[in-house]
Motif scaffolding. Structure first.
Motif, PDB file in Angstrom:
ATOM      1  N   SER A   1      25.689   6.569  33.374  1.00 22.10           N
ATOM      2  CA  SER A   1      26.405   7.108  33.145  1.00 22.10           C
ATOM      3  C   SER A   1      27.384   7.743  32.291  1.00 22.10           C
ATOM      4  O   SER A   1      28.273   7.990  32.173  1.00 22.10           O
ATOM      5  CB  SER A   1      26.707   8.296  34.529  1.00 22.10           C
ATOM      6  OG  SER A   1      27.521   7.211  34.967  1.00 22.10           O
ATOM      7  N   PRO A   2      26.610   7.582  30.682  1.00 22.85           N
ATOM      8  CA  PRO A   2      27.794   7.491  29.478  1.00 22.85           C
ATOM      9  C   PRO A   2      27.465   9.347  29.973  1.00 22.85           C
ATOM     10  O   PRO A   2      29.408   9.522  28.966  1.00 22.85           O
ATOM     11  CB  PRO A   2      26.979   7.013  28.219  1.00 22.85           C
ATOM     12  CG  PRO A   2      25.227   6.619  28.833  1.00 22.85           C
ATOM     13  CD  PRO A   2      25.317   6.914  30.673  1.00 22.85           C
ATOM     14  N   ASP A   3      27.592  10.035  29.845  1.00 19.82           N
ATOM     15  CA  ASP A   3      27.895  11.444  29.391  1.00 19.82           C
ATOM     16  C   ASP A   3      28.516  11.987  30.540  1.00 19.82           C
ATOM     17  O   ASP A   3      28.249  13.112  30.157  1.00 19.82           O
ATOM     18  CB  ASP A   3      26.156  11.888  29.324  1.00 19.82           C
ATOM     19  CG  ASP A   3      25.417  12.625  30.385  1.00 19.82           C
ATOM     20  OD1 ASP A   3      25.658  11.359  31.187  1.00 19.82           O
ATOM     21  OD2 ASP A   3      24.403  13.191  30.517  1.00 19.82           O
ATOM     22  N   VAL A   4      29.208  11.708  31.733  1.00 20.14           N
ATOM     23  CA  VAL A   4      29.807  11.740  32.298  1.00 20.14           C
ATOM     24  C   VAL A   4      30.924  13.209  31.995  1.00 20.14           C
ATOM     25  O   VAL A   4      31.305  14.694  32.098  1.00 20.14           O
ATOM     26  CB  VAL A   4      30.565  11.547  33.653  1.00 20.14           C
ATOM     27  CG1 VAL A   4      31.449  11.943  33.928  1.00 20.14           C
ATOM     28  CG2 VAL A   4      29.594  10.418  34.133  1.00 20.14           C
TER      29      VAL A   4
ATOM     30  N   LEU B   1      27.564   7.676  39.361  1.00 15.04           N
ATOM     31  CA  LEU B   1      28.695   7.971  38.373  1.00 15.04           C
ATOM     32  C   LEU B   1      29.890   6.400  38.737  1.00 15.04           C
ATOM     33  O   LEU B   1      31.069   5.774  37.806  1.00 15.04           O
ATOM     34  CB  LEU B   1      29.938   8.473  39.933  1.00 15.04           C
ATOM     35  CG  LEU B   1      29.991   9.894  39.669  1.00 15.04           C
ATOM     36  CD1 LEU B   1      30.965  11.072  40.415  1.00 15.04           C
ATOM     37  CD2 LEU B   1      30.514  10.435  37.899  1.00 15.04           C
ATOM     38  N   ASN B   2      28.783   5.276  39.833  1.00 15.37           N
ATOM     39  CA  ASN B   2      30.144   4.004  40.121  1.00 15.37           C
ATOM     40  C   ASN B   2      29.133   3.563  38.849  1.00 15.37           C
ATOM     41  O   ASN B   2      29.893   2.322  38.274  1.00 15.37           O
ATOM     42  CB  ASN B   2      29.559   3.756  41.348  1.00 15.37           C
ATOM     43  CG  ASN B   2      30.459   4.633  42.367  1.00 15.37           C
ATOM     44  OD1 ASN B   2      31.160   4.965  41.631  1.00 15.37           O
ATOM     45  ND2 ASN B   2      29.882   4.037  43.325  1.00 15.37           N
ATOM     46  N   ASP B   3      28.453   3.431  38.052  1.00 14.53           N
ATOM     47  CA  ASP B   3      27.289   3.046  37.433  1.00 14.53           C
ATOM     48  C   ASP B   3      27.825   3.227  35.747  1.00 14.53           C
ATOM     49  O   ASP B   3      26.744   4.053  34.846  1.00 14.53           O
ATOM     50  CB  ASP B   3      25.853   2.859  37.805  1.00 14.53           C
ATOM     51  CG  ASP B   3      25.433   1.889  36.569  1.00 14.53           C
ATOM     52  OD1 ASP B   3      26.112   0.955  35.528  1.00 14.53           O
ATOM     53  OD2 ASP B   3      24.243   1.565  36.869  1.00 14.53           O
ATOM     54  N   PRO B   4      28.693   3.358  34.729  1.00 13.46           N
ATOM     55  CA  PRO B   4      28.909   3.727  33.501  1.00 13.46           C
ATOM     56  C   PRO B   4      27.998   3.460  32.353  1.00 13.46           C
ATOM     57  O   PRO B   4      27.222   3.979  31.490  1.00 13.46           O
ATOM     58  CB  PRO B   4      29.904   3.177  32.796  1.00 13.46           C
ATOM     59  CG  PRO B   4      30.748   2.194  34.296  1.00 13.46           C
ATOM     60  CD  PRO B   4      30.098   2.506  35.444  1.00 13.46           C
ATOM     61  N   GLN B   5      27.258   2.599  32.951  1.00 15.58           N
ATOM     62  CA  GLN B   5      25.807   1.923  32.355  1.00 15.58           C
ATOM     63  C   GLN B   5      25.210   3.647  32.123  1.00 15.58           C
ATOM     64  O   GLN B   5      24.104   4.098  31.477  1.00 15.58           O
ATOM     65  CB  GLN B   5      25.254   0.578  32.413  1.00 15.58           C
ATOM     66  CG  GLN B   5      25.695  -0.478  32.760  1.00 15.58           C
ATOM     67  CD  GLN B   5      26.177  -0.947  31.167  1.00 15.58           C
ATOM     68  OE1 GLN B   5      25.077  -0.883  30.518  1.00 15.58           O
ATOM     69  NE2 GLN B   5      27.123  -1.033  30.234  1.00 15.58           N
TER      70      GLN B   5
END
Length: 181
Positions: free
Chosen positions: A39-42, A33-37
């Motif tokens: 987890s782009p599909d959150v 979760l802390n890494d938007p790279q």
């Protein structure tokens, strides 16, 4: 976890009931979760996100304090990630955090309170959060009631009385002055 970097995998992990497994994947989920790279599909699939947060309250309410702490931390990672878009989940998450304010373990109580305060900072106005905390004044566990009072005191010292409609909160405090605990 590299090969499974997506929210479906995340959701499957959150569904795990096994304590050992939860303890293994919990930290991964936070890092994800802390890494938007990574987890782009959150937020791509809203129903899945809803179910994920719902299931996380089961972690927060776990009788295993390590799982409870991880659940609080994962919720915190969602708060950091989603900011005011987490607002819709406060109704689900706050009652679980209020329950944890009554936990026997200091660390669980402290982390719950810290996350409640972070919600005020990052997701919604202090009063919006407080409107959802009010039932906590009548919580069956006196520790939770006490925790709510501590939360209020911290909220007041952080934000002052201005953003809070104290008229809505004072009657509940008055009830507590008669509380033998």
């Amino acid at each position: 976890m590299e090969e499974h970097d997506n929210m479906d995998y995340f959701y499957q992990q959150v569904l795990q009931k096994d304590v050992t497994r939860r303890l293994q994947v919990g930290q991964d989920l936070i890092e994800y979760l802390n890494d938007p790279q990574r987890s782009p599909d959150v937020e791509q699939d809203k129903p899945r996100l809803d179910k994920t947060v719902d299931e996380l309250t089961g972690w927060v309410n776990s009788s295993n304090f390590k799982v409870a702490l991880l659940g609080i931390d994962i919720c915190g990672a969602f708060v950091d990630r989603l900011g005011d878009r987490f607002k819709g989940y406060l109704g689900t998450v706050l009652p679980a955090l209020v329950d944890r304010l009554g936990d026997a373990k200091d660390q669980v109580r402290e982390n719950s309170q810290a996350l409640i305060l972070r919600c005020m900072e990052q997701t919604a106005s202090p009063m919006y959060v407080w409107e959802r905390l009010i039932p906590g004044f009548k919580h069956k566990n006196f520790r939770s009631r006490e925790g709510i009072c501590l939360c209020l005191s911290t909220t007041l010292s952080t934000y002052g009385a201005q953003p809070l409609s104290l008229s809505k909160l004072v009657p509940h405090l008055c009830t507590l002055t008669g509380d033998q605990n």
